[in-house]
Design an enzyme around this catalytic site. Sequence first.
Site, PDB file in Angstrom:
ATOM      1  N   TYR A  29       0.843  -1.202   0.000  1.00 43.98           N
ATOM      2  CA  TYR A  29       0.000   0.000   0.000  1.00 43.98           C
ATOM      3  C   TYR A  29       0.875   1.248   0.000  1.00 43.98           C
ATOM      4  CZ  TYR A  29      -3.475   3.389   1.727  1.00 43.98           C
ATOM      5  OH  TYR A  29      -4.300   4.479   1.891  1.00 43.98           O
TER       6      TYR A  29
ATOM      7  N   LYS B 276       0.910   4.056  -2.922  1.00 46.02           N
ATOM      8  CA  LYS B 276       0.641   5.473  -2.659  1.00 46.02           C
ATOM      9  C   LYS B 276       1.870   6.334  -2.955  1.00 46.02           C
ATOM     10  CE  LYS B 276      -3.689   5.381  -1.321  1.00 46.02           C
ATOM     11  NZ  LYS B 276      -4.736   6.044  -2.135  1.00 46.02           N
TER      12      LYS B 276
END
Length: 250
Positions: free
Chosen positions: A154, A158
């Site tokens: 993640y 991002k």
Amino acid sequence: MRLKDKVAIVTGAGRGIGCAIATTFSKEGAKVVVADLDLSTAACVAGEIESLGGDALAVRVNVAKKKSVDDLVDAVLEKYGRVDILINNAGWDKIEPFMESTEDTWDKVIAVNLKGTISFCRSVLPIMISQKSGRIVNIASDAGRVGSSGEAVYSAAKGGVIAFTKTLAREMARNKISVNCVAPGPTDTPLFAEIAAGNPKIAEALVKTIPFRRLAQPDDLANAVLFMASEEAAYITGQTLSVNGGLNML
């Protein structure tokens, strides 16, 4: 009204931060496309906006599928004829140590958080280029700036969103299109509640590390996104604004 008659697409708008962005934009005069994988929640948000006198269109979209994204953009053009603002908010995560994660999880995290953002930008930018105007705000995360234990892929996705935003901002400036990021810290949303369900003490521990001693509320993020999407931020592009109560000071 800061967004009067602007057409804004907000992904992941059926709940949490996306819902707050959609309703905030509507109050500022925008025509809001409430896009979500769950059409029932999107329709609920759109219905709430319309009950208050706003203009909203609920559309189901799977941001991980380029055709689904293209179909949504076509539907928006058919109804409104233009796109002025794109908010790439849809996201997904699974908290676990990297060495316990699987390829299926990696693929989903990257597809939703990074590929979805790329796909929407690719579909919407030709419209904005032809208009010689536009605002894109990508919802990143402080995890993409400083890392976060249990969120390795993640964080990578991002971080990719942040890097993509900077490059796109450079390429699109000649067309009077701004591209920026808003990076939330821990936020009190249904997704956060689902993630924290297996560890009830996670929210308490996080609050102790945040100088403001509370989780962000969706409206905290919506107000920051509103600023970035408005004319007040006309000379800002390629930037990442953290909204985190001071958790990380970059």
